[in-house]
Design a protein around this motif. Structure first.
Motif, PDB file in Angstrom:
ATOM      1  N   LYS A 227       0.803  -1.229   0.000  1.00 20.93           N
ATOM      2  CA  LYS A 227       0.000   0.000   0.000  1.00 20.93           C
ATOM      3  C   LYS A 227       0.837   1.282   0.000  1.00 20.93           C
ATOM      4  CE  LYS A 227      -4.204   1.929   1.992  1.00 20.93           C
ATOM      5  NZ  LYS A 227      -3.775   3.335   1.843  1.00 20.93           N
ATOM      6  N   PRO A 228       1.906   1.393   0.810  1.00 19.12           N
ATOM      7  CA  PRO A 228       2.693   2.632   0.762  1.00 19.12           C
ATOM      8  C   PRO A 228       3.242   2.935  -0.630  1.00 19.12           C
ATOM      9  CG  PRO A 228       3.277   1.341   2.688  1.00 19.12           C
ATOM     10  CD  PRO A 228       2.408   0.472   1.842  1.00 19.12           C
ATOM     11  N   TYR A 229       3.675   1.906  -1.351  1.00 20.56           N
ATOM     12  CA  TYR A 229       4.210   2.104  -2.700  1.00 20.56           C
ATOM     13  C   TYR A 229       3.096   2.466  -3.680  1.00 20.56           C
ATOM     14  CZ  TYR A 229       8.411  -0.201  -0.904  1.00 20.56           C
ATOM     15  OH  TYR A 229       9.517  -0.531  -0.173  1.00 20.56           O
ATOM     16  N   ILE A 230       1.960   1.784  -3.583  1.00 20.25           N
ATOM     17  CA  ILE A 230       0.858   2.033  -4.521  1.00 20.25           C
ATOM     18  C   ILE A 230       0.305   3.434  -4.328  1.00 20.25           C
ATOM     19  CG2 ILE A 230      -1.346   1.185  -5.371  1.00 20.25           C
ATOM     20  CD1 ILE A 230       1.135  -0.694  -5.698  1.00 20.25           C
ATOM     21  N   ASP A 231       0.110   3.850  -3.067  1.00 20.85           N
ATOM     22  CA  ASP A 231      -0.392   5.193  -2.797  1.00 20.85           C
ATOM     23  C   ASP A 231       0.540   6.254  -3.364  1.00 20.85           C
ATOM     24  OD1 ASP A 231      -2.545   4.121  -1.513  1.00 20.85           O
ATOM     25  OD2 ASP A 231      -1.823   4.507   0.518  1.00 20.85           O
ATOM     26  N   ALA A 232       1.846   6.024  -3.244  1.00 22.12           N
ATOM     27  CA  ALA A 232       2.815   7.008  -3.731  1.00 22.12           C
ATOM     28  C   ALA A 232       2.876   7.036  -5.254  1.00 22.12           C
ATOM     29  CB  ALA A 232       4.196   6.696  -3.150  1.00 22.12           C
ATOM     30  N   THR A 306      -4.732  15.422 -24.289  1.00 25.60           N
ATOM     31  CA  THR A 306      -5.980  16.079 -23.879  1.00 25.60           C
ATOM     32  C   THR A 306      -5.942  16.573 -22.439  1.00 25.60           C
ATOM     33  OG1 THR A 306      -6.940  13.949 -23.190  1.00 25.60           O
ATOM     34  CG2 THR A 306      -7.276  14.628 -25.481  1.00 25.60           C
ATOM     35  N   TRP A 307      -4.833  16.345 -21.733  1.00 24.63           N
ATOM     36  CA  TRP A 307      -4.740  16.826 -20.356  1.00 24.63           C
ATOM     37  C   TRP A 307      -4.668  18.342 -20.331  1.00 24.63           C
ATOM     38  CZ3 TRP A 307      -0.396  13.074 -18.232  1.00 24.63           C
ATOM     39  CH2 TRP A 307      -0.914  11.772 -18.219  1.00 24.63           C
ATOM     40  N   LYS A 308      -5.322  18.928 -19.351  1.00 25.52           N
ATOM     41  CA  LYS A 308      -5.292  20.377 -19.206  1.00 25.52           C
ATOM     42  C   LYS A 308      -4.042  20.839 -18.462  1.00 25.52           C
ATOM     43  CE  LYS A 308     -10.320  20.904 -19.318  1.00 25.52           C
ATOM     44  NZ  LYS A 308     -11.522  21.409 -18.606  1.00 25.52           N
ATOM     45  N   SER A 309      -3.505  19.978 -17.619  1.00 23.19           N
ATOM     46  CA  SER A 309      -2.274  20.300 -16.905  1.00 23.19           C
ATOM     47  C   SER A 309      -1.673  18.995 -16.411  1.00 23.19           C
ATOM     48  CB  SER A 309      -2.547  21.234 -15.720  1.00 23.19           C
ATOM     49  OG  SER A 309      -3.289  20.548 -14.719  1.00 23.19           O
ATOM     50  N   GLY A 310      -0.539  19.103 -15.757  1.00 25.48           N
ATOM     51  CA  GLY A 310       0.105  17.928 -15.217  1.00 25.48           C
ATOM     52  C   GLY A 310      -0.277  17.627 -13.785  1.00 25.48           C
ATOM     53  N   ARG A 311      -1.200  18.395 -13.233  1.00 21.01           N
ATOM     54  CA  ARG A 311      -1.569  18.204 -11.841  1.00 21.01           C
ATOM     55  C   ARG A 311      -2.506  17.013 -11.669  1.00 21.01           C
ATOM     56  NH1 ARG A 311      -2.845  24.437  -9.849  1.00 21.01           N
ATOM     57  NH2 ARG A 311      -0.793  25.303 -10.360  1.00 21.01           N
ATOM     58  N   LYS A 312      -2.395  16.374 -10.518  1.00 23.73           N
ATOM     59  CA  LYS A 312      -3.280  15.262 -10.165  1.00 23.73           C
ATOM     60  C   LYS A 312      -3.720  15.433  -8.721  1.00 23.73           C
ATOM     61  CE  LYS A 312      -3.669  10.207 -10.385  1.00 23.73           C
ATOM     62  NZ  LYS A 312      -2.970   8.948 -10.737  1.00 23.73           N
ATOM     63  N   ALA A 313      -5.011  15.359  -8.501  1.00 24.63           N
ATOM     64  CA  ALA A 313      -5.544  15.572  -7.154  1.00 24.63           C
ATOM     65  C   ALA A 313      -5.075  14.471  -6.215  1.00 24.63           C
ATOM     66  CB  ALA A 313      -7.064  15.626  -7.198  1.00 24.63           C
ATOM     67  N   ALA A 323       7.028  14.852   1.633  1.00 21.60           N
ATOM     68  CA  ALA A 323       8.193  14.851   0.751  1.00 21.60           C
ATOM     69  C   ALA A 323       7.920  14.063  -0.525  1.00 21.60           C
ATOM     70  CB  ALA A 323       9.398  14.265   1.491  1.00 21.60           C
ATOM     71  N   VAL A 324       7.276  12.919  -0.384  1.00 19.55           N
ATOM     72  CA  VAL A 324       6.963  12.096  -1.560  1.00 19.55           C
ATOM     73  C   VAL A 324       5.905  12.775  -2.410  1.00 19.55           C
ATOM     74  CG1 VAL A 324       6.041   9.879  -2.330  1.00 19.55           C
ATOM     75  CG2 VAL A 324       7.641   9.959  -0.418  1.00 19.55           C
ATOM     76  N   GLN A 325       4.917  13.421  -1.774  1.00 18.45           N
ATOM     77  CA  GLN A 325       3.909  14.161  -2.535  1.00 18.45           C
ATOM     78  C   GLN A 325       4.551  15.279  -3.345  1.00 18.45           C
ATOM     79  OE1 GLN A 325       0.364  15.393  -0.454  1.00 18.45           O
ATOM     80  NE2 GLN A 325       0.396  13.600   0.890  1.00 18.45           N
ATOM     81  N   ALA A 326       5.557  15.917  -2.776  1.00 22.29           N
ATOM     82  CA  ALA A 326       6.252  16.983  -3.495  1.00 22.29           C
ATOM     83  C   ALA A 326       7.009  16.428  -4.707  1.00 22.29           C
ATOM     84  CB  ALA A 326       7.219  17.699  -2.554  1.00 22.29           C
ATOM     85  N   ALA A 329       4.403  15.690  -7.403  1.00 25.77           N
ATOM     86  CA  ALA A 329       3.911  16.928  -8.024  1.00 25.77           C
ATOM     87  C   ALA A 329       4.946  17.510  -8.983  1.00 25.77           C
ATOM     88  CB  ALA A 329       3.558  17.947  -6.937  1.00 25.77           C
ATOM     89  N   LYS A 330       6.210  17.467  -8.583  1.00 26.71           N
ATOM     90  CA  LYS A 330       7.284  17.953  -9.453  1.00 26.71           C
ATOM     91  C   LYS A 330       7.385  17.107 -10.712  1.00 26.71           C
ATOM     92  CE  LYS A 330      12.257  18.938  -9.425  1.00 26.71           C
ATOM     93  NZ  LYS A 330      13.507  18.904  -8.608  1.00 26.71           N
ATOM     94  N   ALA A 331       7.237  15.791 -10.547  1.00 24.06           N
ATOM     95  CA  ALA A 331       7.305  14.891 -11.698  1.00 24.06           C
ATOM     96  C   ALA A 331       6.162  15.152 -12.673  1.00 24.06           C
ATOM     97  CB  ALA A 331       7.270  13.441 -11.215  1.00 24.06           C
ATOM     98  N   ASN A 332       4.939  15.313 -12.166  1.00 25.73           N
ATOM     99  CA  ASN A 332       3.790  15.564 -13.035  1.00 25.73           C
ATOM    100  C   ASN A 332       3.966  16.835 -13.851  1.00 25.73           C
ATOM    101  OD1 ASN A 332       2.364  13.251 -12.256  1.00 25.73           O
ATOM    102  ND2 ASN A 332       1.458  14.290 -10.495  1.00 25.73           N
ATOM    103  N   ALA A 333       4.413  17.909 -13.176  1.00 23.10           N
ATOM    104  CA  ALA A 333       4.614  19.177 -13.878  1.00 23.10           C
ATOM    105  C   ALA A 333       5.720  19.052 -14.915  1.00 23.10           C
ATOM    106  CB  ALA A 333       4.942  20.276 -12.872  1.00 23.10           C
ATOM    107  N   ARG A 334       6.804  18.411 -14.559  1.00 27.69           N
ATOM    108  CA  ARG A 334       7.946  18.254 -15.459  1.00 27.69           C
ATOM    109  C   ARG A 334       7.574  17.424 -16.692  1.00 27.69           C
ATOM    110  NH1 ARG A 334      12.648  18.933 -18.303  1.00 27.69           N
ATOM    111  NH2 ARG A 334      13.467  16.880 -18.870  1.00 27.69           N
TER     112      ARG A 334
END
Length: 378
Positions: A227-232, A306-313, A323-326, A329-334
């Motif tokens: 679960k920790p890996y899947i959530d991340a 078709t994505w509007k941005s790289g963000r994911k809720a 730290a992992v969420q950051a 988020a950096k990966a999605n934007a990049r």
């Protein structure tokens, strides 16, 4: 490699094994052919008769890792070589048999200058947990092919789904409206009617199998170990629970890679390279690594245009550190910025998508290593 006296190259098949051995000290050659579905104990019994210590290897393939695990448990060093790293000459391609294949492997492992790569051998539990995600991928493909066969059958008989929405856009297939449309179709010939029913039954059975395997994968992903890996990993855009679980079991141990580029090579998304003198060229991706994960990640990014941005809720109550969420988020934007930049430069959409996935797997590795460190500290 200098700590071994005898090297053994094996060509392992389901019902036979051809083994070629050589003693480094005396130069003496040995050969043994095993038939009748030999076990690791059978091979170990012969290896015990050779000058010790012994090192053996065979190439990766459909025979898996059971032989290597068995020999290592019995005290004989054995590796599995990535078949894509074994050099093949024109002569090797023209003349091929088990004896020559075993000799080729022996030649590589006994040569200190060889640059072959060994495959990471998972334990039985890790390998077993990788079977449900792979089975789910196979079921998805089977369902897709069953639907294609049904649509092709209908098209040959003049039945084509062309309904439209109020705005004039074509309606998607395999919805409730589509199923209602299928219920209304009938054929004057009894043979065609029975074939139509058979095709529909194949689609229903295949879709039901996809649902059952999806539930199995999600149940496995919800265990405390995964679960920790899947959530991340699910924080990455284009990576859902099923793909995250596939990445988790295919990597097995994220820290076994010491560089991000090695993960891209393992996935087979790096471009091939050819150079001669001052001329240098890059070709298609090597596809030399893990095909299951590579295909899943590329399909996951099929809708990036078709994505509007790289963000994911981020779902509420998710057990992932800040730290992992950051990092996610950096990966999605990049990754989104990289895709839009490549498209703006005129790069083909599919090439741009694969280039993004080539970087995505490195972010997966970074996140996986971060979770491993957190789990170790905990």
């Amino acid at each position: 490699m200098g700590k071994y006296t005898t090297y053994v190259g094996m060509d392992v098949h389901a019902r036979s094994i051809d083994a070629q051995a050589m003693s480094i000290e005396t130069g003496e050659h040995f050969r043994k052919t095993f038939t009748g579905c030999p076990s690791a104990a059978d091979v170990a019994e012969w290896l015990a008769t050779l000058p010790q210590p012994v090192y053996s290897a065979y190439e990766s393939g459909c025979t898996g890792f059971w032989m290597a695990r068995g020999l290592n448990e019995l005290g004989f060093a054995c590796d599995v070589i990535a078949v894509s790293t074994l050099p093949k000459s024109t002569k090797d391609k023209q003349r091929k048999c088990d004896k020559l294949d075993a000799k080729a492997i022996l030649r590589e492992i006994a040569n200190p200058a060889s640059d072959y790569t060994t495959v990471w051998i998972p334990d039985e539990k890790t390998e077993a947990e990788g079977d449900p995600p792979r089975a789910h991928r196979a079921a998805v493909d089977a369902a897709k092919h069953a639907k294609q066969r049904l649509l092709a059958f209908l098209q040959r008989h003049g039945h084509v789904w062309c309904e439209k929405t109020r705005t004039g856009r074509p309606k998607k297939a395999w919805t409730r409206d589509f199923e209602a449309w299928l219920d209304k179709i009938s054929f004057s010939e009894d043979a065609a009617e029975k074939a139509f029913e058979a095709y529909r039954r194949q689609v229903r059975d295949a879709c039901q199998e996809v649902k059952e395997l999806k539930a199995l994968v999600r149940e496995l992903a919800g265990s405390s170990e995964h679960k920790p890996y899947i959530d991340a990993l699910a924080l990455l855009k284009g990576v859902e629970v099923e793909n995250a679980m596939l990445a988790r079991v295919e990597f097995g141990l994220f820290s076994r890679f010491d560089a991000g580029r090695k993960t891209s090579c393992w996935l087979g998304t790096v471009p091939s390279n050819g150079s001669s003198g001052p001329a240098e060229s890059h070709g298609r991706i090597t596809k030399a690594g893990n095909k299951h994960l590579r295909r899943a990640l590329i399909e996951g990014y099929s809708g990036i245009a078709t994505w509007k941005s790289g963000r994911k809720a981020v779902p509420e109550g998710i057990g992932v550190s800040g730290a992992v969420q950051a990092i996610a988020a950096k990966a999605n934007a990049r990754l989104y910025e990289r895709y839009t930049h490549l498209r703006a430069c005129g790069v083909n959409a599919n090439k741009a998508k694969v280039a993004v996935v080539n970087e995505l797997v490195r972010w997966i590795w970074v996140i996986g290593c971060a979770i491993e460190k957190e789990q170790a500290n905990a």
